[in-house]
Design a protein around this motif. Structure first.
Motif, mmCIF file in Angstrom:
data_model
loop_
_atom_site.group_PDB
_atom_site.id
_atom_site.type_symbol
_atom_site.label_atom_id
_atom_site.label_comp_id
_atom_site.label_asym_id
_atom_site.label_seq_id
_atom_site.Cartn_x
_atom_site.Cartn_y
_atom_site.Cartn_z
ATOM 1 N N ILE A 144 0.846 -1.195 0.000
ATOM 2 C CA ILE A 144 0.000 0.000 0.000
ATOM 3 C C ILE A 144 0.880 1.244 0.000
ATOM 4 N N GLN A 145 0.664 2.136 -0.954
ATOM 5 C CA GLN A 145 1.461 3.356 -1.049
ATOM 6 C C GLN A 145 0.819 4.480 -0.230
ATOM 7 N N ALA A 146 1.621 5.132 0.569
ATOM 8 C CA ALA A 146 1.133 6.234 1.398
ATOM 9 C C ALA A 146 1.129 7.531 0.592
ATOM 10 N N VAL A 147 -0.009 8.217 0.638
ATOM 11 C CA VAL A 147 -0.175 9.484 -0.077
ATOM 12 C C VAL A 147 -0.406 10.593 0.947
ATOM 13 N N GLY A 148 0.374 11.649 0.869
ATOM 14 C CA GLY A 148 0.168 12.797 1.746
ATOM 15 C C GLY A 148 -0.677 13.841 1.052
ATOM 16 N N VAL A 149 -1.742 14.266 1.702
ATOM 17 C CA VAL A 149 -2.616 15.302 1.159
ATOM 18 C C VAL A 149 -2.231 16.632 1.801
ATOM 19 N N PHE A 150 -1.829 17.595 0.974
ATOM 20 C CA PHE A 150 -1.341 18.882 1.464
ATOM 21 C C PHE A 150 -2.165 20.020 0.862
ATOM 22 N N VAL A 151 -2.346 21.075 1.622
ATOM 23 C CA VAL A 151 -3.042 22.262 1.141
ATOM 24 C C VAL A 151 -2.114 23.468 1.312
ATOM 25 N N ASN A 152 -1.504 23.890 0.202
ATOM 26 C CA ASN A 152 -0.607 25.058 0.208
ATOM 27 C C ASN A 152 0.463 24.940 1.291
ATOM 28 N N ALA A 153 1.026 23.762 1.403
ATOM 29 C CA ALA A 153 2.015 23.492 2.456
ATOM 30 C C ALA A 153 3.391 24.033 2.075
ATOM 31 N N PRO A 154 4.227 24.342 3.063
ATOM 32 C CA PRO A 154 5.608 24.731 2.768
ATOM 33 C C PRO A 154 6.305 23.614 1.980
ATOM 34 N N LEU A 155 7.102 24.004 1.021
ATOM 35 C CA LEU A 155 7.792 23.018 0.179
ATOM 36 C C LEU A 155 8.623 22.048 1.009
ATOM 37 N N ASP A 156 9.288 22.560 2.027
ATOM 38 C CA ASP A 156 10.149 21.713 2.853
ATOM 39 C C ASP A 156 9.351 20.614 3.559
ATOM 40 N N ALA A 196 8.462 17.966 0.744
ATOM 41 C CA ALA A 196 9.681 17.284 0.295
ATOM 42 C C ALA A 196 10.262 16.400 1.394
ATOM 43 N N GLY A 197 10.227 16.883 2.624
ATOM 44 C CA GLY A 197 10.797 16.112 3.724
ATOM 45 C C GLY A 197 10.134 14.754 3.892
ATOM 46 N N LEU A 198 8.810 14.711 3.816
ATOM 47 C CA LEU A 198 8.079 13.453 4.020
ATOM 48 C C LEU A 198 8.193 12.521 2.811
ATOM 49 N N LEU A 199 8.409 13.093 1.632
ATOM 50 C CA LEU A 199 8.658 12.255 0.457
ATOM 51 C C LEU A 199 10.077 11.689 0.487
ATOM 52 N N ASN A 200 11.015 12.530 0.828
ATOM 53 C CA ASN A 200 12.420 12.117 0.765
ATOM 54 C C ASN A 200 12.831 11.186 1.898
ATOM 55 N N ASP A 201 12.126 11.255 3.030
ATOM 56 C CA ASP A 201 12.504 10.338 4.117
ATOM 57 C C ASP A 201 11.776 8.990 4.025
ATOM 58 N N GLY A 202 10.985 8.812 2.964
ATOM 59 C CA GLY A 202 10.334 7.523 2.740
ATOM 60 C C GLY A 202 9.000 7.359 3.427
ATOM 61 N N THR A 203 8.540 8.389 4.143
ATOM 62 C CA THR A 203 7.230 8.286 4.786
ATOM 63 C C THR A 203 6.131 8.175 3.742
ATOM 64 N N LEU A 204 6.242 8.967 2.676
ATOM 65 C CA LEU A 204 5.217 9.013 1.630
ATOM 66 C C LEU A 204 5.771 8.553 0.290
ATOM 67 N N ALA A 205 4.885 7.957 -0.502
ATOM 68 C CA ALA A 205 5.235 7.557 -1.865
ATOM 69 C C ALA A 205 4.792 8.603 -2.881
ATOM 70 N N LEU A 206 3.732 9.345 -2.554
ATOM 71 C CA LEU A 206 3.209 10.389 -3.423
ATOM 72 C C LEU A 206 2.761 11.571 -2.577
ATOM 73 N N ALA A 207 2.723 12.754 -3.209
ATOM 74 C CA ALA A 207 2.149 13.934 -2.568
ATOM 75 C C ALA A 207 0.945 14.385 -3.379
ATOM 76 N N GLN A 208 -0.154 14.632 -2.697
ATOM 77 C CA GLN A 208 -1.372 15.145 -3.323
ATOM 78 C C GLN A 208 -1.504 16.618 -2.977
ATOM 79 N N LEU A 209 -1.503 17.457 -3.979
ATOM 80 C CA LEU A 209 -1.592 18.902 -3.793
ATOM 81 C C LEU A 209 -3.055 19.296 -3.921
ATOM 82 N N HIS A 210 -3.632 19.737 -2.813
ATOM 83 C CA HIS A 210 -5.079 19.926 -2.777
ATOM 84 C C HIS A 210 -5.468 21.381 -2.497
ATOM 85 N N GLY A 211 -4.520 22.300 -2.706
ATOM 86 C CA GLY A 211 -4.815 23.703 -2.483
ATOM 87 C C GLY A 211 -4.782 24.487 -3.779
#
Length: 205
Positions: A55-67, A70-85
């Motif tokens: 199961i791939q973890a997707v982070g849902v973000f709304v106008n979040a700081p780039l860091d 990127a931090g949660l993608l690069n440390d392996g917590t998330l497989a994808l980022a969903q931009l919802h803003g």
């Protein structure tokens, strides 16, 4: 084969439920304080650790700081980022310089012009929603043409219309959240039924 994303997970019990049902994606609403499904960075790291490897973890973000993204993608917590803003192409370009994971951009669909706007996105995947997020309402599916690029269909999907949505709109993936809740929390029985329905449709009944 249509994929399925279960969104808005926030409890260890939710992780156990999706591990049992085995959807393709598990979504977490991260640092969106106005959402009742919000989880903190610390919470998502802990919850995502418990996910089945399939199961791939997707982070849902709304106008979040780039860091943050990127931090949660690069440390392996998330497989994808969903931009919802209201993230724009400049935001996506900057984020791509910091990551090597796929991006999913959400769009509210009310008119054909909204579809055209979505198609201009350079994100790897589109998410077509009714707007507002998590309201359990559908938009007019007839607005969606046959698309060559992969997209997620969201907004008001549940047991009563999931089959129709897949056959009519032919999304690459479906995204469910509020319809899988009972008394405001994810219901393991509803999660299991939704995933089973999508898998059954894959094999043509």
């Amino acid at each position: 084969m249509t994929k399925i994303k279960i969104c808005g997970l926030k409890r260890p019990e939710d992780i156990r439920a999706v591990n049992e049902a085995q959807p393709d994606f598990a979504g977490f609403v991260i640092e969106v304080l106005k959402s009742r499904r919000n989880v903190s960075v610390e919470q998502v790291r802990e919850l995502a650790k418990g996910l089945s490897e399939q199961i791939q973890a997707v982070g849902v973000f709304v106008n979040a700081p780039l860091d943050l993204v990127a931090g949660l993608l690069n440390d392996g917590t998330l497989a994808l980022a969903q931009l919802h803003g209201s993230e724009d192409e400049a935001y996506i370009r900057q984020l791509r310089q910091m990551i090597d994971k796929p991006l999913l951009q959400a769009f509210s669909i009310r008119t054909e012009a909204d579809i055209e706007r979505a198609l201009q996105s350079s994100a790897d995947y589109l998410l077509l929603d009714q707007g507002g997020g998590g309201t359990g309402q559908c938009f007019d599916w007839s607005l969606v043409p046959e698309l060559a690029r992969p997209f997620f269909l969201a907004g008001g999907l549940g047991a009563s219309n999931l089959s129709e949505a897949i056959s009519q709109v032919k999304p690459w993936a479906v995204d469910l959240s509020s319809s899988l809740e009972t008394d405001g929390v994810k219901d393991p029985i509803k999660i299991q039924a939704a995933v089973k329905m999508v898998r059954t449709l894959e094999i043509g009944f």
